[in-house]
Design a protein around this motif. Structure first.
Motif, PDB file in Angstrom:
ATOM      1  N   ALA A  62       0.836  -1.199   0.000  1.00 32.16           N
ATOM      2  CA  ALA A  62       0.000   0.000   0.000  1.00 32.16           C
ATOM      3  C   ALA A  62       0.873   1.253   0.000  1.00 32.16           C
ATOM      4  CB  ALA A  62      -0.914  -0.010   1.215  1.00 32.16           C
ATOM      5  N   GLU A  63       1.922   1.256   0.836  1.00 29.13           N
ATOM      6  CA  GLU A  63       2.801   2.412   0.948  1.00 29.13           C
ATOM      7  C   GLU A  63       3.495   2.700  -0.383  1.00 29.13           C
ATOM      8  OE1 GLU A  63       5.376   1.688   4.280  1.00 29.13           O
ATOM      9  OE2 GLU A  63       4.357   3.250   5.421  1.00 29.13           O
ATOM     10  N   ARG A  64       3.903   1.610  -1.048  1.00 30.83           N
ATOM     11  CA  ARG A  64       4.674   1.762  -2.273  1.00 30.83           C
ATOM     12  C   ARG A  64       3.794   2.211  -3.445  1.00 30.83           C
ATOM     13  NH1 ARG A  64       8.303  -1.367  -5.790  1.00 30.83           N
ATOM     14  NH2 ARG A  64       7.821  -0.406  -7.799  1.00 30.83           N
ATOM     15  N   LEU A  65       2.569   1.677  -3.544  1.00 31.73           N
ATOM     16  CA  LEU A  65       1.798   1.880  -4.776  1.00 31.73           C
ATOM     17  C   LEU A  65       0.707   2.941  -4.700  1.00 31.73           C
ATOM     18  CD1 LEU A  65       1.173  -1.766  -6.049  1.00 31.73           C
ATOM     19  CD2 LEU A  65       2.621  -0.038  -7.107  1.00 31.73           C
ATOM     20  N   CYS A  66       0.092   3.083  -3.534  1.00 32.10           N
ATOM     21  CA  CYS A  66      -1.188   3.804  -3.527  1.00 32.10           C
ATOM     22  C   CYS A  66      -1.029   5.307  -3.409  1.00 32.10           C
ATOM     23  CB  CYS A  66      -2.059   3.301  -2.378  1.00 32.10           C
ATOM     24  SG  CYS A  66      -2.435   1.570  -2.555  1.00 32.10           S
ATOM     25  N   ASP A  67      -1.847   6.025  -4.171  1.00 33.37           N
ATOM     26  CA  ASP A  67      -1.922   7.478  -4.022  1.00 33.37           C
ATOM     27  C   ASP A  67      -2.711   7.806  -2.759  1.00 33.37           C
ATOM     28  OD1 ASP A  67      -0.625   7.987  -6.504  1.00 33.37           O
ATOM     29  OD2 ASP A  67      -2.460   7.337  -7.470  1.00 33.37           O
ATOM     30  N   ARG A  68      -3.817   7.092  -2.607  1.00 29.20           N
ATOM     31  CA  ARG A  68      -4.608   7.260  -1.387  1.00 29.20           C
ATOM     32  C   ARG A  68      -5.056   5.885  -0.965  1.00 29.20           C
ATOM     33  NH1 ARG A  68      -9.550   9.971  -1.353  1.00 29.20           N
ATOM     34  NH2 ARG A  68      -9.892   9.074  -3.411  1.00 29.20           N
ATOM     35  N   LEU A  69      -5.386   5.751   0.326  1.00 29.96           N
ATOM     36  CA  LEU A  69      -5.933   4.466   0.706  1.00 29.96           C
ATOM     37  C   LEU A  69      -6.929   4.571   1.836  1.00 29.96           C
ATOM     38  CD1 LEU A  69      -3.991   2.691   3.165  1.00 29.96           C
ATOM     39  CD2 LEU A  69      -2.446   3.541   1.464  1.00 29.96           C
ATOM     40  N   ALA A  70      -7.818   3.576   1.831  1.00 24.43           N
ATOM     41  CA  ALA A  70      -8.813   3.480   2.883  1.00 24.43           C
ATOM     42  C   ALA A  70      -8.382   2.348   3.810  1.00 24.43           C
ATOM     43  CB  ALA A  70     -10.185   3.179   2.282  1.00 24.43           C
ATOM     44  N   LEU A  71      -8.273   2.650   5.099  1.00 23.16           N
ATOM     45  CA  LEU A  71      -8.027   1.596   6.076  1.00 23.16           C
ATOM     46  C   LEU A  71      -9.388   1.072   6.512  1.00 23.16           C
ATOM     47  CD1 LEU A  71      -5.258   3.060   8.435  1.00 23.16           C
ATOM     48  CD2 LEU A  71      -5.010   1.651   6.385  1.00 23.16           C
ATOM     49  N   ILE A  72      -9.585  -0.246   6.358  1.00 24.14           N
ATOM     50  CA  ILE A  72     -10.874  -0.822   6.724  1.00 24.14           C
ATOM     51  C   ILE A  72     -10.687  -1.807   7.863  1.00 24.14           C
ATOM     52  CG2 ILE A  72     -12.788  -2.255   5.903  1.00 24.14           C
ATOM     53  CD1 ILE A  72     -12.800  -0.923   3.426  1.00 24.14           C
ATOM     54  N   ASP A  73     -11.556  -1.705   8.844  1.00 21.35           N
ATOM     55  CA  ASP A  73     -11.486  -2.624   9.973  1.00 21.35           C
ATOM     56  C   ASP A  73     -12.906  -2.994  10.372  1.00 21.35           C
ATOM     57  OD1 ASP A  73     -10.329  -4.035  12.149  1.00 21.35           O
ATOM     58  OD2 ASP A  73     -10.958  -2.395  13.453  1.00 21.35           O
ATOM     59  N   SER A  74     -13.170  -4.294  10.516  1.00 18.59           N
ATOM     60  CA  SER A  74     -14.501  -4.767  10.904  1.00 18.59           C
ATOM     61  C   SER A  74     -15.621  -4.106  10.115  1.00 18.59           C
ATOM     62  CB  SER A  74     -14.751  -4.520  12.388  1.00 18.59           C
ATOM     63  OG  SER A  74     -13.677  -4.984  13.143  1.00 18.59           O
ATOM     64  N   GLY A  75     -15.435  -4.013   8.802  1.00 20.11           N
ATOM     65  CA  GLY A  75     -16.512  -3.520   7.957  1.00 20.11           C
ATOM     66  C   GLY A  75     -16.723  -2.022   8.003  1.00 20.11           C
ATOM     67  N   LYS A  76     -15.798  -1.294   8.629  1.00 17.93           N
ATOM     68  CA  LYS A  76     -15.929   0.176   8.668  1.00 17.93           C
ATOM     69  C   LYS A  76     -14.642   0.830   8.211  1.00 17.93           C
ATOM     70  CE  LYS A  76     -18.666   0.382  12.778  1.00 17.93           C
ATOM     71  NZ  LYS A  76     -18.245  -0.169  13.925  1.00 17.93           N
ATOM     72  N   VAL A  77     -14.767   2.040   7.658  1.00 16.45           N
ATOM     73  CA  VAL A  77     -13.582   2.787   7.252  1.00 16.45           C
ATOM     74  C   VAL A  77     -12.993   3.462   8.486  1.00 16.45           C
ATOM     75  CG1 VAL A  77     -12.720   4.696   5.873  1.00 16.45           C
ATOM     76  CG2 VAL A  77     -14.508   3.212   4.968  1.00 16.45           C
ATOM     77  N   ALA A  78     -11.713   3.135   8.788  1.00 15.36           N
ATOM     78  CA  ALA A  78     -11.071   3.768   9.937  1.00 15.36           C
ATOM     79  C   ALA A  78     -10.474   5.111   9.532  1.00 15.36           C
ATOM     80  CB  ALA A  78      -9.994   2.847  10.511  1.00 15.36           C
ATOM     81  N   ILE A  88      -9.208   7.537   5.656  1.00 15.86           N
ATOM     82  CA  ILE A  88      -8.846   7.607   4.238  1.00 15.86           C
ATOM     83  C   ILE A  88      -7.875   8.765   4.069  1.00 15.86           C
ATOM     84  CG2 ILE A  88      -9.637   7.983   1.872  1.00 15.86           C
ATOM     85  CD1 ILE A  88     -12.327   6.914   2.626  1.00 15.86           C
ATOM     86  N   ASP A  89      -6.730   8.486   3.493  1.00 11.21           N
ATOM     87  CA  ASP A  89      -5.740   9.554   3.301  1.00 11.21           C
ATOM     88  C   ASP A  89      -4.630   9.019   2.401  1.00 11.21           C
ATOM     89  OD1 ASP A  89      -4.305  11.907   3.497  1.00 11.21           O
ATOM     90  OD2 ASP A  89      -4.458  12.021   5.689  1.00 11.21           O
ATOM     91  N   THR A  90      -3.630   9.887   2.116  1.00 15.23           N
ATOM     92  CA  THR A  90      -2.431   9.383   1.449  1.00 15.23           C
ATOM     93  C   THR A  90      -1.667   8.547   2.463  1.00 15.23           C
ATOM     94  OG1 THR A  90      -1.157  11.278   2.182  1.00 15.23           O
ATOM     95  CG2 THR A  90      -2.265  11.466   0.045  1.00 15.23           C
ATOM     96  N   PRO A  91      -0.799   7.642   2.017  1.00 13.65           N
ATOM     97  CA  PRO A  91      -0.026   6.858   2.982  1.00 13.65           C
ATOM     98  C   PRO A  91       0.745   7.757   3.937  1.00 13.65           C
ATOM     99  CG  PRO A  91       0.213   5.905   0.787  1.00 13.65           C
ATOM    100  CD  PRO A  91      -0.564   7.180   0.621  1.00 13.65           C
ATOM    101  N   ALA A  92       1.389   8.804   3.410  1.00  9.31           N
ATOM    102  CA  ALA A  92       2.158   9.705   4.263  1.00  9.31           C
ATOM    103  C   ALA A  92       1.242  10.422   5.252  1.00  9.31           C
ATOM    104  CB  ALA A  92       2.925  10.712   3.414  1.00  9.31           C
ATOM    105  N   GLY A  93       0.082  10.843   4.766  1.00  4.21           N
ATOM    106  CA  GLY A  93      -0.866  11.551   5.614  1.00  4.21           C
ATOM    107  C   GLY A  93      -1.351  10.675   6.765  1.00  4.21           C
ATOM    108  N   LEU A  94      -1.591   9.393   6.474  1.00  6.70           N
ATOM    109  CA  LEU A  94      -2.057   8.481   7.515  1.00  6.70           C
ATOM    110  C   LEU A  94      -1.004   8.326   8.602  1.00  6.70           C
ATOM    111  CD1 LEU A  94      -3.728   5.709   5.360  1.00  6.70           C
ATOM    112  CD2 LEU A  94      -4.863   7.170   7.038  1.00  6.70           C
ATOM    113  N   VAL A  95       0.239   8.168   8.157  1.00  7.44           N
ATOM    114  CA  VAL A  95       1.321   7.963   9.120  1.00  7.44           C
ATOM    115  C   VAL A  95       1.535   9.224   9.942  1.00  7.44           C
ATOM    116  CG1 VAL A  95       3.767   7.508   9.373  1.00  7.44           C
ATOM    117  CG2 VAL A  95       2.452   6.237   7.683  1.00  7.44           C
ATOM    118  N   ALA A  96       1.611  10.373   9.268  1.00  7.84           N
ATOM    119  CA  ALA A  96       1.882  11.632   9.960  1.00  7.84           C
ATOM    120  C   ALA A  96       0.756  11.966  10.919  1.00  7.84           C
ATOM    121  CB  ALA A  96       2.054  12.754   8.949  1.00  7.84           C
TER     122      ALA A  96
END
Ligand SMILES: Nc1ncnc2c1ncn2[C@@H]1O[C@H](COP(=O)(O)OP(=O)(O)OP(=O)(O)O)[C@@H](O)[C@H]1O
Ligand SMILES: [Mg+2]
Lengths: 301, 247
Positions: A192-208, A210-218
């Motif tokens: 995900a970190e290498r390829l995605c422009d943006r990503l949705a983190l999903i856990d137990s059927g819900k979106v935790a 949505i951001d760029t990989p860098a944005g999620l980490v920061a």
């Protein structure tokens, strides 16, 4: 206008809720990742996008189409790679591409696709004789044979060795450069970190989140952990009093210092001033795994 | 070429590449005919069979019935169930062509194989072994068509419910072998205990086999045989259509 628009998607299997409430949009030309642990509802979500499953609630629009109503049109314009789907054992690579090419109004050139995917040498091999990586590449080729505008790829590299995995990643970047919008389902944070422009983190059927990989980490954690073996003894307090440092620990001969902001610079300055060399120096930064833990309280795998 | 045409060509190649299917289809009936024809007098008229030869009265119908049964009850369902198990059907669901096209292509390939078997048996039987040709060709054709329909409808039902290729093969065999015995294929029905003589004309294997025997000898197929073949066809097709899972 987004190319994929999912709003409040809800899907149950009998009593079991697979997708509780998922919303996101995908813009034309991006690689959008869906990342989450096993059983999070990733496959169910994309199968609703592909029109293979009927949502129990919410709306899904792909290329302005309703996947359940405009299925025939969607099939022509959306490429799909399913998690766990094989071909007949004795079907040859080239035969598979020719067969699938005949299904589309405007197919890609099978020879070119074989070339791009590095399968030209395998064109006359039976499916069962292919390695895992080759099978996966063929599966990607089949998802692209119809010249789709969007490709949904589920568990692209699961079961591949690191070398094959990197090859597939290069390939995906190549495909995107050709103008295809890509939705990528994965539970590998590195992918995900290498390829995605943006990503949705999903856990137990819900979106935790949505951001760029860098944005999620920061967004969740900019803590860094510095580990080294000092060439001469040095007191903890020298580091502990630095404003950037949060904690100082000793593990045998090693010092483990955590902190934020410019902590690495602060620590190395102290060492330089005292002419101490940091042996076996390692710096760990927060990654998507940490982001996932911070957001959901759970680990990714 | 249409998607069905392409798919049928592809399934034909896969069928011919299968390690078992082509050898079974050609080898078993030919071997049956040739081996039994070595028995002295097997192709000569025989009073015990109303003036017909053993070959025409027992062995040729047996070769045809066994092969129809194997194609319909084991080979065809195993192909389809394997396609479901491996996700081939599901991959098609996500393409512009429906998995039902693959089912059609498989049926076409297996029906052509069945036709090849029938022609082989008749041609080799009459031209090479010298047994008599079917004396009621129209009745024979009707029996074969209805028998094929009933057996393939059963095969479709097996393909509809079997989760894996292996399971399909097992269920198919579990239907095939008892039906052979009950149909009077191992022991001719006139030698079966009286209760079983009735059953022999009812189950699809036996109904087909016994109708073939009658018509090869010049008689008409019994209404019981044809009727039960039709009933089996309809019941199995309705059930299969209800139960078939595409994924
Ligand atoms: N056909 C089905 N019938 C019943 N339950 C299902 C079915 N498919 C999935 N589930 C359940 O729904 C939940 C979500 O499954 P899903 O396959 O969408 O997860 P996933 O995020 O893709 O997981 P993985 O990473 O393992 O592929 C899981 O708990 C799963 O057991
Ligand atoms: Mg999944």
């Amino acid at each position: 206008m987004p190319i994929i628009d999912v709003q409040n998607l809800h899907k149950r299997y009998g009593d079991k809720v697979a997708v509780e409430d998922v919303s996101f949009t995908v813009e034309r030309g991006e690689i959008f990742g869906i990342l989450g642990p096993n059983g999070a509802g990733k496959t169910t979500t994309v199968e609703c996008i592909e029109g293979l499953r009927k949502p129990d609630g919410g709306t899904v629009s792909v290329l302005g189409l309703d996947p359940r109503r405009d299925t025939a049109e969607l099939r022509q314009r959306l490429g799909v790679q399913l998690q766990e789907s094989e071909l007949p054992e004795r079907m040859k690579v080239r035969e598979a591409l020719d067969l699938y090419a005949s299904f589309y109004r405007n197919p890609a050139n099978p020879d070119e696709l074989l070339d791009i995917l590095g399968l030209t040498a395998k064109r006359d091999s039976a499916y069962k004789k292919l390695s895992g990586g080759q099978k996966q590449r063929l599966s990607i080729a089949l998802s692209l044979i119809g010249n789709p505008e969007v490709a949904v790829l589920d568990e692209l590299t699961t079961g591949l060795d690191p070398q094959a995995r990197r090859e597939v990643w290069d390939l995906i970047e190549h495909v995107r450069a050709g103008g295809v919008t890509i939705v990528l389902v994965t539970h590998f944070m590195e992918e995900a970190e290498r390829l995605c422009d943006r990503l949705a983190l999903i856990d137990s059927g819900k979106v935790a989140a949505i951001d760029t990989p860098a944005g999620l980490v920061a967004g969740v954690n900019d803590e860094q952990r510095i580990r080294f073996r000092p060439s001469r003894p040095i007191e903890d307090s020298v580091f502990a009093e630095l404003p950037e440092v949060r904690s100082v620990e000793r593990r045998g001969a090693q010092l483990v210092i955590t902190g934020t902001g410019n902590v690495l610079h602060a620590v190395t300055s102290v060492l330089a001033r005292r002419q101490i060399i940091a042996g076996e120096l390692r710096v760990d930064q927060a990654n998507l795994d940490d982001a996932f833990v911070a957001l959901t309280g759970r680990k990714l795998d | 070429m249409s998607a069905l045409g392409k798919m049928t060509a592809s399934e034909t190649r896969l069928f011919l590449r299968d390690p078992g299917a082509p050898i079974t289809v050609v080898g078993i009936p030919v071997a049956l005919l040739l081996v039994f024809s070595l028995i002295p007098g097997a192709s000569e008229p025989n009073a015990e069979f109303g003036g017909n030869s053993v070959m025409a009265n027992l062995i040729a119908p047996l070769a045809v019935a066994i092969l129809l049964g194997m194609l319909a009850l084991t080979i065809f369902p195993a192909f389809m169930a394997t396609y479901r198990e491996k996700g081939v059907l599901r991959r098609l669901s996500a393409s512009p062509v429906s998995p039902s096209t693959l089912l059609m292509a498989q049926l076409i390939v297996n029906l052509v194989a069945a036709l090849v078997v029938v022609l082989l048996v008749v041609v080799i039987g009459t031209a090479v072994i010298g047994m008599e040709a079917p004396a009621n060709p129209l009745g024979l054709t009707v029996s074969i068509v209805l028998g094929t329909a009933a057996l393939f409808a059963m095969g479709l039902l097996i393909a509809a419910v079997a989760p894996t290729g292996r399971a399909a093969g097992a269920i198919g065999s579990a239907a095939f072998f008892p039906m052979l015995a009950l149909g009077g294929v191992w022991v001719p029905k006139e030698h079966l205990p009286s209760f079983f003589q009735g059953v022999a004309d009812v189950l699809p294997m036996g109904a087909t086999y016994n109708a073939l025997r009658e018509t090869w000898a010049g008689g008409d197929p019994q209404l019981l045989q044809l009727g039960s073949l039709v009933v089996f066809t309809v019941v199995c097709l309705v059930l299969a259509a209800r139960l078939f899972r595409w994924q």
